[in-house]
Scaffold this active site. Structure first.
Site, PDB file in Angstrom:
ATOM      1  NE  ARG A   1      -1.563  -1.080   3.908  1.00 24.87           N
ATOM      2  CZ  ARG A   1      -2.739  -1.665   4.057  1.00 24.87           C
ATOM      3  NH1 ARG A   1      -3.840  -0.972   3.937  1.00 24.87           N
ATOM      4  NH2 ARG A   1      -2.821  -2.943   4.318  1.00 24.87           N
TER       5      ARG A   1
ATOM      6  CE1 TYR B   1      -9.557  -5.866   5.719  1.00 23.27           C
ATOM      7  CE2 TYR B   1      -9.346  -4.156   4.044  1.00 23.27           C
ATOM      8  CZ  TYR B   1      -9.220  -5.471   4.434  1.00 23.27           C
ATOM      9  OH  TYR B   1      -8.734  -6.389   3.539  1.00 23.27           O
TER      10      TYR B   1
ATOM     11  CB  CYS C   1     -28.619  -4.091  -3.372  1.00 22.99           C
ATOM     12  SG  CYS C   1     -29.953  -3.220  -4.149  1.00 22.99           S
TER      13      CYS C   1
HETATM   14  N1  LLP Z   1       4.068  -9.138   2.537  1.00 21.35           N
HETATM   15  C1  LLP Z   1       3.164 -10.067   2.890  1.00 21.35           C
HETATM   16  C2  LLP Z   1       3.621 -11.414   3.177  1.00 21.35           C
HETATM   17  C3  LLP Z   1       1.815  -9.728   2.991  1.00 21.35           C
HETATM   18  O1  LLP Z   1       0.946 -10.651   3.358  1.00 21.35           O
HETATM   19  C4  LLP Z   1       1.401  -8.418   2.700  1.00 21.35           C
HETATM   20  C5  LLP Z   1      -0.014  -8.040   2.778  1.00 21.35           C
HETATM   21  C6  LLP Z   1       2.356  -7.479   2.314  1.00 21.35           C
HETATM   22  C7  LLP Z   1       3.697  -7.876   2.245  1.00 21.35           C
HETATM   23  C8  LLP Z   1       2.029  -6.054   1.944  1.00 21.35           C
HETATM   24  O2  LLP Z   1       1.398  -5.346   2.948  1.00 21.35           O
HETATM   25  P1  LLP Z   1       1.210  -3.755   2.755  1.00 21.35           P
HETATM   26  O3  LLP Z   1       2.575  -3.161   2.679  1.00 21.35           O
HETATM   27  O4  LLP Z   1       0.448  -3.565   1.489  1.00 21.35           O
HETATM   28  O5  LLP Z   1       0.441  -3.295   3.926  1.00 21.35           O
HETATM   29  N2  LLP Z   1      -6.597  -5.915   2.015  1.00 21.35           N
HETATM   30  C9  LLP Z   1      -5.997  -5.339   3.200  1.00 21.35           C
HETATM   31  C10 LLP Z   1      -4.533  -5.648   3.313  1.00 21.35           C
HETATM   32  C11 LLP Z   1      -4.211  -7.111   3.242  1.00 21.35           C
HETATM   33  C12 LLP Z   1      -2.735  -7.293   3.276  1.00 21.35           C
HETATM   34  C13 LLP Z   1      -2.343  -8.677   3.025  1.00 21.35           C
HETATM   35  N3  LLP Z   1      -0.943  -8.881   3.029  1.00 21.35           N
HETATM   36  C14 LLP Z   1      -6.224  -3.831   3.183  1.00 21.35           C
HETATM   37  O6  LLP Z   1      -6.865  -3.346   2.265  1.00 21.35           O
HETATM   38  O7  LLP Z   1      -5.833  -3.126   4.105  1.00 21.35           O
END
Ligand code: LLP
Length: 410
Positions: A271, A312, A339
């Site tokens: 992100r 979330y 909906c």
């Molecule tokens: N590495 C691993 C092993 C992960 O499982 C994840 C995210 C990342 C890196 C990257 O995380 P980031 O830097 O993007 O925070 N859908 C949720 C987030 C799920 C994250 C899953 N794993 C949201 O929208 O907040």
């Protein structure tokens, strides 16, 4: 406004120069703090061949979690040597595809995967470089649904229960696996540095123990991703360099304390690298005023293209695109078109009184939005454009009803 005229609404607009500057912020911050480091973008935040091309040019690797994400990387001709594969339940087919492509490393996350991967690698006649994902029982204080480093999680071999030790022992013994090091990921978004430093100290002590008992060699070390993103102006994260310095310092301290040479440090931002580069643009339609209660302003997208607020309780800000110079005159609830009562994008958005036809933009919408999009209510998913040097190009067209029906039979 011109883009919506050309590509219709809702529309996701990504800015190439923001992607490049965030990519450079990550690679620069980490290599300044720790020379032997590598940034591997977490593709799940937003996977696209156009993005893969940009990342390749910026020297950023890609971390995939499925055969589908591998297919996207392959479509862009993304170099296999810069790909990692994470995930808690990879299938035989996915592993076969990844190894056939020549993937640089695979992070093992589950006992069956050790045997499966050992046999797939053996069939393809290679010794596959792997990491083992451990769970260090550290709470990163992120949302309940995005916390992964604690004991009660589906991810990683727990150090606390002894499963991590067993996994290391088995991975070292597997003849077709080349155990390169250890991986963990605490969850996301993480606004503090302590969860990283605490977990690194703990995992390095564990690694030393595994070296002494089983001869573990620590060539590579990954504390995952999870770096926070500023979704709103009043909740801005620390600079990337703060994360980089804290992680580098903790890793170096762990190496000094336990007599390790400094391993390759791999970070997996999702992100924080892509989020600010994407803006969602919606058109206002129905407006419902409930006197003395609130006004619902419905837009033409919603939980189908951004499920994060519903899932979330994530918060975003909104701006009026066509009336940008007008001062906000109140708080409006921005609802989606799906909906579902929970289909609310923003509970209280400060805007000039919205009118049908107004365009509303949600900044910092680049991560886990279109990536998690669905066809709920059989609504086609939006188009995505990439803006660079004042020019926009379509990188994914809007879905059509034919796309929606392509897989169905009467
Ligand atoms: N590495 C691993 C092993 C992960 O499982 C994840 C995210 C990342 C890196 C990257 O995380 P980031 O830097 O993007 O925070 N859908 C949720 C987030 C799920 C994250 C899953 N794993 C949201 O929208 O907040």
């Amino acid at each position: 406004m011109d883009l919506v005229e050309e590509y219709d609404s809702p529309l996701y607009v990504y800015d190439e120069s923001t992607i490049r500057s965030m990519a450079r912020d990550f690679s620069g911050s980490f290599s300044n703090a720790y020379v032997n480091s590598r940034v591997s973008y977490s593709f799940k935040a937003f996977a696209s061949p156009a993005l893969a091309k940009i990342l390749e040019e910026e020297g950023i690797g890609v971390d995939i979690v499925s055969g589908g994400e591998l297919a996207v990387a392959r479509m862009a001709g993304f170099p296999a040597g810069e790909l990692n594969f994470n995930g808690n339940n990879k299938s035989r087919q996915e592993l076969e595809e990844a190894i056939a492509y020549g993937i640089a490393r695979i992070t093992i996350d589950g006992f069956p995967e050790i045997d499966l991967l050992n046999s797939v690698a053996g069939e393809q006649g290679i010794r596959q470089p792997v990491l083992v994902r451990v769970s260090p029982s550290v709470d990163a204080h992120s949302h309940r649904l995005t916390t992964t480093g604690i004991l009660d999680t589906k991810f990683g071999f727990s150090i606390e229960t002894g499963h991590a030790e067993l996994a290391i022992e088995q991975a070292i013994e597997a003849p077709n696996l080349d155990l390169r090091g250890i991986h963990f990921h605490l969850g996301s978004p993480i606004f503090e540095l302590e969860p990283y430093t605490e977990a690194i100290a703990y995992v390095m002590a564990f690694a030393a123990d595994m070296r002494d008992r089983y001869g573990l060699e620590l060539h590579e070390f990954s504390p995952g991703g999870g770096f926070a993103l500023g979704y709103k102006r009043d909740a801005l994260p620390l600079p990337i360099s703060d994360y980089a310095n804290a992680i580098a310092e903790a890793l170096r301290a762990g190496c000094d304390a336990h007599g390790f040479d400094e391993p390759l440090l791999i970070v997996e931002p999702g992100r924080a690298l892509i989020g600010r580069a994407g803006v969602a643009v919606y058109t206002v339609g129905a407006i419902k005023e409930i006197p003395g209660v609130r006004t619902y302003v419905s837009v033409d997208g919603g939980m189908g293209d951004n499920i994060r607020p519903a899932l979330y309780e994530s918060e975003y800000e909104a701006f009026s695109v066509n009336r940008a110079t007008e001062a906000p005159d109140g708080q409006y609830r921005i609802a989606g078109k799906y909906c579902e009562s929970g289909d609310i994008l923003i509970n209280e958005a400060s805007l000039p009184k919205p009118k049908p036809g107004d365009l509303i933009a949600l900044p910092a919408s680049g991560a886990y939005t279109v990536a998690m999009a669905s066809n709920y209510n059989m609504v086609p998913r939006p188009a995505i454009v990439m803006v660079a040097d004042g020019e926009a190009r379509l990188i994914r067209r809007r879905e059509t009803y034919d796309d929606l029906l392509a897989t169905s039979k009467v």
